[in-house]
Design a protein around this motif. Structure first.
Motif, PDB file in Angstrom:
ATOM      1  N   ILE A 184       1.277  12.820   4.551  1.00 51.64           N
ATOM      2  CA  ILE A 184       0.166  11.907   4.285  1.00 51.64           C
ATOM      3  C   ILE A 184      -1.153  12.668   4.268  1.00 51.64           C
ATOM      4  O   ILE A 184      -2.010  12.424   3.429  1.00 51.64           O
ATOM      5  N   THR A 185      -1.288  13.645   5.194  1.00 50.71           N
ATOM      6  CA  THR A 185      -2.533  14.397   5.212  1.00 50.71           C
ATOM      7  C   THR A 185      -2.757  15.145   3.906  1.00 50.71           C
ATOM      8  O   THR A 185      -3.889  15.289   3.465  1.00 50.71           O
ATOM      9  N   LEU A 186      -1.678  15.597   3.281  1.00 53.80           N
ATOM     10  CA  LEU A 186      -1.859  16.399   2.070  1.00 53.80           C
ATOM     11  C   LEU A 186      -1.802  15.581   0.790  1.00 53.80           C
ATOM     12  O   LEU A 186      -1.832  16.145  -0.284  1.00 53.80           O
ATOM     13  N   THR A 187      -1.711  14.252   0.877  1.00 60.46           N
ATOM     14  CA  THR A 187      -1.668  13.449  -0.349  1.00 60.46           C
ATOM     15  C   THR A 187      -3.023  12.794  -0.605  1.00 60.46           C
ATOM     16  O   THR A 187      -3.863  12.779   0.266  1.00 60.46           O
ATOM     17  N   GLU A 198      10.808   6.328   2.042  1.00 64.14           N
ATOM     18  CA  GLU A 198      12.169   5.965   1.624  1.00 64.14           C
ATOM     19  C   GLU A 198      13.040   7.201   1.440  1.00 64.14           C
ATOM     20  O   GLU A 198      14.260   7.137   1.657  1.00 64.14           O
ATOM     21  N   ILE A 199      12.427   8.353   1.108  1.00 60.15           N
ATOM     22  CA  ILE A 199      13.238   9.564   1.055  1.00 60.15           C
ATOM     23  C   ILE A 199      13.528  10.080   2.453  1.00 60.15           C
ATOM     24  O   ILE A 199      14.652  10.515   2.741  1.00 60.15           O
ATOM     25  N   LEU A 200      12.524  10.032   3.343  1.00 55.59           N
ATOM     26  CA  LEU A 200      12.722  10.548   4.701  1.00 55.59           C
ATOM     27  C   LEU A 200      13.783   9.749   5.451  1.00 55.59           C
ATOM     28  O   LEU A 200      14.530  10.289   6.253  1.00 55.59           O
ATOM     29  N   LEU A 201      13.858   8.428   5.183  1.00 61.65           N
ATOM     30  CA  LEU A 201      14.879   7.613   5.835  1.00 61.65           C
ATOM     31  C   LEU A 201      16.269   8.094   5.455  1.00 61.65           C
ATOM     32  O   LEU A 201      17.217   7.988   6.233  1.00 61.65           O
ATOM     33  N   MET A 236       6.487  13.370  12.251  1.00 60.05           N
ATOM     34  CA  MET A 236       5.563  14.476  12.036  1.00 60.05           C
ATOM     35  C   MET A 236       5.553  14.909  10.578  1.00 60.05           C
ATOM     36  O   MET A 236       4.497  15.169   9.998  1.00 60.05           O
ATOM     37  N   VAL A 237       6.749  14.951   9.963  1.00 59.01           N
ATOM     38  CA  VAL A 237       6.796  15.332   8.548  1.00 59.01           C
ATOM     39  C   VAL A 237       6.033  14.314   7.711  1.00 59.01           C
ATOM     40  O   VAL A 237       5.260  14.675   6.814  1.00 59.01           O
ATOM     41  N   LYS A 250       2.434   0.324  10.026  1.00 55.21           N
ATOM     42  CA  LYS A 250       3.595   0.641  10.852  1.00 55.21           C
ATOM     43  C   LYS A 250       4.663   1.323  10.012  1.00 55.21           C
ATOM     44  O   LYS A 250       4.779   1.074   8.817  1.00 55.21           O
ATOM     45  N   THR A 251       5.446   2.186  10.664  1.00 53.49           N
ATOM     46  CA  THR A 251       6.506   2.877   9.957  1.00 53.49           C
ATOM     47  C   THR A 251       7.864   2.495  10.534  1.00 53.49           C
ATOM     48  O   THR A 251       7.952   2.035  11.672  1.00 53.49           O
ATOM     49  N   LYS A 252       8.924   2.686   9.733  1.00 55.17           N
ATOM     50  CA  LYS A 252      10.267   2.366  10.204  1.00 55.17           C
ATOM     51  C   LYS A 252      10.975   3.591  10.771  1.00 55.17           C
ATOM     52  O   LYS A 252      12.077   3.486  11.281  1.00 55.17           O
ATOM     53  N   LEU A 253      10.377   4.781  10.660  1.00 56.41           N
ATOM     54  CA  LEU A 253      11.029   5.992  11.151  1.00 56.41           C
ATOM     55  C   LEU A 253      11.073   5.970  12.676  1.00 56.41           C
ATOM     56  O   LEU A 253      10.170   5.456  13.324  1.00 56.41           O
ATOM     57  N   THR A 254      12.147   6.558  13.245  1.00 57.39           N
ATOM     58  CA  THR A 254      12.269   6.558  14.698  1.00 57.39           C
ATOM     59  C   THR A 254      12.172   7.953  15.296  1.00 57.39           C
ATOM     60  O   THR A 254      11.640   8.114  16.383  1.00 57.39           O
TER      61      THR A 254
END
Lengths: 115, 85, 175
Positions: C128-131, C169-172, C122-123, C112-116
């Motif tokens: 994740i797809t490219l890591t 944590e950076i995206l947040l 999407m970012v 689960k993610t905390k992003l809303t």
């Protein structure tokens, strides 16, 4: 030869080798999801490095080169995600080394009972 | 410098051949679409490289439009395979 | 329902979204034309203003607050972290493809993610797809389903720590 040309040449060589590795991954991997993994990552970085190498060789073109790089970096993961979801919903063959680990199955079972 | 460009083009053609084998063999439609997508990406970088080789700025537009069309094509095929189209 | 959501927005939010889209599209236009000739700039300003006016319901990703210096710094940091992960993932792919025995142990895990915001999700999915060794299969609400080429754990929290923590944590901080 200037420093930009040397850097551009190195990037060209690295990028084309990564493109080749991506295709080798597509050829060797056992099922469609692993092929997607290898193909997407290696061909994205390969194409980015090759195109950036051309941008360094011809510095006047750099703006459009950046647009192409951004587009490739944005579109390749999306198309691989769409393909992966479609193939999972079609129940494509999945390779497992040991036991079956498939957390996405629950979503499909829920979809089927709703229909 | 020319030798580097020839080397890169040769490696790209080898990569194209490997993807084409997967395109021919691929047991399912998804494998074929994936091979097509990879061939498009290789083709875009090949066109950019050729545009540097012939020193034609306008070929970059060809590469960009080819990339956009390939992306849309893959998305449409994927939605069709998902029975959502 | 969508139009309701749009009507609730205040005028200021709409304007700031419009200007952000305008700036972004203007940058894309500069990339396309690759010149600073005044007639091209003039056509570009009018065209991009028209497009961002017509598409104000569609481009909901960001507004002018994205240009805050702290956020710009975080965007730069995200790009650096992302590039390092991209290069690592390619070395990983090269190692797996070139070794004769194909060392893979695939499986699908979830976390689960905390992003809303949808755009942030999407970012995160694209990163994740490219890591290394991971491929996003689907996002259902706030749950990510990930195909992992070398399944270390099936526990959601540990998988989250292993795969997505550094990006989230950076995206947040950005969105």
């Amino acid at each position: 030869m200037s420093i930009l040309e040397i850097l551009g040449g190195i990037l060209l060589v690295i990028g084309s080798i990564f493109l080749f590795l991506g295709s080798l991954g597509i050829y060797r991997m056992p099922d469609v999801f692993n092929r997607l993994q290898a193909g997407t990552k290696a061909s994205t970085l390969g194409a980015m490095a090759t195109i950036l190498g051309v941008g360094l060789l011809a510095p006047g073109w750099i703006l459009k080169i950046i647009i192409i790089i951004l587009f490739i970096g944005y579109s390749n993961p999306i198309s691989s995600h769409a393909l992966a979801r479609a193939m999972h919903k079609r129940k494509a063959f999945m390779y497992f080394k040991g036991e079956e680990i498939d957390a996405y199955k629950e979503i499909e079972e829920k979809d089927n009972t709703e229909k | 410098m020319n030798y580097i460009i020839y080397f890169s083009l040769t490696v790209m053609i080898l990569a194209l051949i490997l993807s084409a084998i997967r395109f021919y063999k691929g047991p399912s439609a998804g494998d074929r679409t994936l091979a097509l997508d990879t061939m498009t990406t290789i083709g875009v970088s090949g066109i950019v490289l050729l545009s540097y080789m012939y020193n034609r700025y306008i070929y970059l537009d060809v590469a960009l439009v080819y990339g956009v069309l390939g992306f849309i094509g893959v998305i449409v095929i994927a939605r069709y395979l998902e029975k959502a189209l | 329902m969508k139009s309701d959501y749009f009507k609730k927005l205040s005028f200021g939010t709409k304007m700031s979204r419009f200007f952000m889209n305008w700036i972004f599209l203007m940058m894309v236009w500069l990339g396309f034309t690759n010149s600073f000739a005044p007639q091209e700039l003039l056509v570009g300003v009018f065209l991009t203003a028209l497009i961002s006016f017509l598409g104000i319901r569609l481009f909901t990703c960001c507004d002018l607050s994205l240009l805050h210096p702290v956020r710009l710094f975080n965007i730069l940091k995200f790009i650096v972290v992302f590039l390092i992960a991209l290069i690592k993932s390619n070395l990983d792919v090269a190692r797996r493809v070139l070794s004769p025995s194909l060392p893979i142990n695939p499986g699908i895990v979830k976390f689960k993610t905390k992003l809303t915001k949808n755009f942030a999700k999407m970012v995160l999915a694209n990163s994740i797809t490219l890591t290394p060794g991971t491929l996003t299969i689907d996002i259902v609400d706030d749950t990510f389903y990930i195909h992992w080429i070398d399944t270390l754990t099936t526990n959601p929290e540990e998988a989250f720590k292993e795969i997505a923590e550094q990006f989230e944590e950076i995206l947040l901080k950005i969105f």
